[in-house]
Write an enzyme that holds these catalytic residues in place. Structure first.
Site, mmCIF file in Angstrom:
data_model
loop_
_atom_site.group_PDB
_atom_site.id
_atom_site.type_symbol
_atom_site.label_atom_id
_atom_site.label_comp_id
_atom_site.label_asym_id
_atom_site.label_seq_id
_atom_site.Cartn_x
_atom_site.Cartn_y
_atom_site.Cartn_z
ATOM 1 N N THR A 59 0.870 -1.175 0.000
ATOM 2 C CA THR A 59 0.000 0.000 0.000
ATOM 3 C C THR A 59 0.905 1.221 0.000
ATOM 4 O OG1 THR A 59 -1.626 -1.198 1.312
ATOM 5 C CG2 THR A 59 -1.852 1.192 1.219
ATOM 6 N N LYS B 232 -7.944 1.333 -3.094
ATOM 7 C CA LYS B 232 -7.579 0.914 -1.731
ATOM 8 C C LYS B 232 -7.742 2.071 -0.734
ATOM 9 C CE LYS B 232 -5.095 -1.166 1.590
ATOM 10 N NZ LYS B 232 -5.420 -2.390 2.279
ATOM 11 N N LYS C 212 -1.817 4.997 8.571
ATOM 12 C CA LYS C 212 -1.018 5.054 7.332
ATOM 13 C C LYS C 212 -1.949 5.256 6.129
ATOM 14 C CE LYS C 212 1.569 2.281 4.070
ATOM 15 N NZ LYS C 212 2.230 1.030 3.691
HETATM 16 P P1 NAD Z 1 6.210 -5.777 7.242
HETATM 17 O O1 NAD Z 1 6.918 -4.628 7.858
HETATM 18 O O2 NAD Z 1 5.907 -6.992 8.031
HETATM 19 O O3 NAD Z 1 7.023 -6.245 5.928
HETATM 20 C C1 NAD Z 1 7.780 -5.402 5.100
HETATM 21 C C2 NAD Z 1 9.082 -6.116 4.791
HETATM 22 O O4 NAD Z 1 9.836 -5.348 3.847
HETATM 23 C C3 NAD Z 1 9.970 -6.316 6.011
HETATM 24 O O5 NAD Z 1 10.217 -7.700 6.192
HETATM 25 C C4 NAD Z 1 11.254 -5.539 5.670
HETATM 26 O O6 NAD Z 1 12.433 -6.166 6.150
HETATM 27 C C5 NAD Z 1 11.198 -5.536 4.163
HETATM 28 N N1 NAD Z 1 11.974 -4.462 3.553
HETATM 29 C C6 NAD Z 1 12.023 -3.149 3.905
HETATM 30 N N2 NAD Z 1 12.848 -2.477 3.072
HETATM 31 C C7 NAD Z 1 13.315 -3.377 2.188
HETATM 32 C C8 NAD Z 1 14.216 -3.294 1.082
HETATM 33 N N3 NAD Z 1 14.770 -2.144 0.716
HETATM 34 N N4 NAD Z 1 14.495 -4.422 0.389
HETATM 35 C C9 NAD Z 1 13.920 -5.603 0.741
HETATM 36 N N5 NAD Z 1 13.058 -5.745 1.790
HETATM 37 C C10 NAD Z 1 12.774 -4.638 2.487
HETATM 38 O O7 NAD Z 1 4.868 -5.161 6.619
HETATM 39 P P2 NAD Z 1 3.567 -5.968 6.125
HETATM 40 O O8 NAD Z 1 2.549 -5.992 7.223
HETATM 41 O O9 NAD Z 1 3.999 -7.234 5.456
HETATM 42 O O10 NAD Z 1 2.992 -4.932 5.044
HETATM 43 C C11 NAD Z 1 3.555 -4.822 3.736
HETATM 44 C C12 NAD Z 1 2.686 -3.892 2.911
HETATM 45 O O11 NAD Z 1 1.354 -4.417 2.865
HETATM 46 C C13 NAD Z 1 2.548 -2.471 3.484
HETATM 47 O O12 NAD Z 1 2.577 -1.564 2.414
HETATM 48 C C14 NAD Z 1 1.208 -2.489 4.197
HETATM 49 O O13 NAD Z 1 0.612 -1.213 4.244
HETATM 50 C C15 NAD Z 1 0.425 -3.425 3.287
HETATM 51 N N6 NAD Z 1 -0.708 -4.098 3.959
HETATM 52 C C16 NAD Z 1 -0.552 -4.661 5.197
HETATM 53 C C17 NAD Z 1 -1.622 -5.295 5.793
HETATM 54 C C18 NAD Z 1 -1.478 -5.926 7.159
HETATM 55 O O14 NAD Z 1 -2.507 -6.269 7.760
HETATM 56 N N7 NAD Z 1 -0.272 -6.143 7.666
HETATM 57 C C19 NAD Z 1 -2.864 -5.354 5.150
HETATM 58 C C20 NAD Z 1 -2.991 -4.791 3.878
HETATM 59 C C21 NAD Z 1 -1.883 -4.164 3.287
#
Ligand code: NAD
Length: 291
Positions: free
Chosen positions: A87, A162, A237
């Protein structure tokens, strides 16, 4: 299919695992280097992307997406598709898609709803922006990771869908919570309030499917001490992204603006961080008109 998967966190990890379990060849990269069942670890984002037919990113924000895309796009094979499921802000989604298309690649913005439960169970909903051809290429993967993919339009349309949806969600959750808090003070039983509103014109997903009052309606995070679920900081966010988009498109969104301000207060100055976004109910219940 040969897939590169970058960002193997709470969402990306189980999504990549499901693709591998379905028989696809998945190379994964994450700065935190987690071990994901069936996924071959790559040494860098570029290495995960090299030779892949589809590269999926699942990253925290638009700035990180832009940085990863700059590394990955030159490494991708001509005709491959870059599919971002994070997102992020609409402007970053469009900028990354433009770069990918200029480099001879397909590009999709495909944010999800359904949370970590949906990611683990393969029941996410994808909201997708980009070309018909790129959508057709990635569709079989959406079918594995999710139960529904809606092609919303050109690049940025997925992110637009979204943040508009989540702006409605933030606003209706606050409205539902403040109505419960008012009902309490008027001496109206919460169960009766639910029975009436859930079958009257005040009904919504927040009331009917995710009721913020414990012990009332279907089981929800309220019944589990407001443990997320959907954390208040993630709602914040998305509300901020909606206000950033409204600013850049000159759209008047007074309710979305107020919802963003309330969740900012809750998350940054109170105890909202780490609680479900429906914990707005105990917050409002504890207050009077003067705070
Ligand atoms: P998270 O923080 O668990 O995962 C993000 C991952 O990206 C981490 O493991 C981090 O180490 C990695 N990362 C960061 N910078 C990086 C880079 N330069 N290269 C490689 N890896 C890198 O977050 P999440 O909960 O998995 O969410 C991911 C996305 O999904 C976000 O944009 C969030 O808004 C969206 N989202 C989350 C949810 C939820 O319920 N968690 C629901 C819908 C959408």
């Amino acid at each position: 299919m040969k897939i590169g998967f970058i960002g193997l966190g709470n969402m990306g990890g189980p999504m990549a695992r499901n693709l591998a379990a379905a028989g696809h060849q998945v190379a994964g990269f994450d700065l935190a280097a987690p071990q994901i069942e069936g996924v071959t670890p790559a040494a860098s984002a570029a290495e995960a992307a090299a030779g892949a037919e589809v590269v999926i990113t699942m990253l925290p924000n638009g700035q990180i997406l832009r940085a990863v895309a700059a590394e990955v796009i030159p490494a991708m094979a001509a005709g491959a598709v870059l599919c971002d499921c994070s997102t992020v802000d609409v402007d970053s989604a469009r900028a990354v898609a433009e770069q990918a298309v200029a480099a001879g690649l397909g590009a999709l913005d495909a944010p999800v709803s359904g949370g970590v439960g949906g990611a683990a169970g393969g029941t996410l909903t994808f909201m997708v922006g980009g070309s018909d051809a790129a959508f057709a290429t990635v569709s079989p993967l959406f079918d594995i990771m999710g139960q529904k993919a809606v092609h919303c339009g050109e690049s940025g349309a997925g992110q637009a869908a979204k943040i508009c949806n989540n702006m409605i969600l933030g606003v209706t959750m606050i409205a539902t919570c403040e109505a419960f808090a008012l009902a309490d003070k008027l001496g109206l039983d919460r169960q009766k309030m639910f029975d009436v509103v859930s079958t009257s014109s005040g009904y919504s997903w927040s009331m009917n499917a995710y009721c913020p009052a414990p012990g009332v309606g279907p089981t929800s995070p309220a019944d589990n001490g407001y443990k997320p679920g959907f954390a208040a900081e993630l709602m914040l966010k998305d509300l901020r992204l909606s206000q950033q988009a409204a600013e850049s498109a000159d759209a008047d969104t007074p309710m979305g603006q107020l919802a963003a301000a309330l969740y900012t207060e809750f998350v940054e100055n109170e105890d909202g961080r780490g609680q479900d976004f429906s914990a707005m109910l105990p917050r409002l219940s504890a207050r009077g008109r003067k705070g």
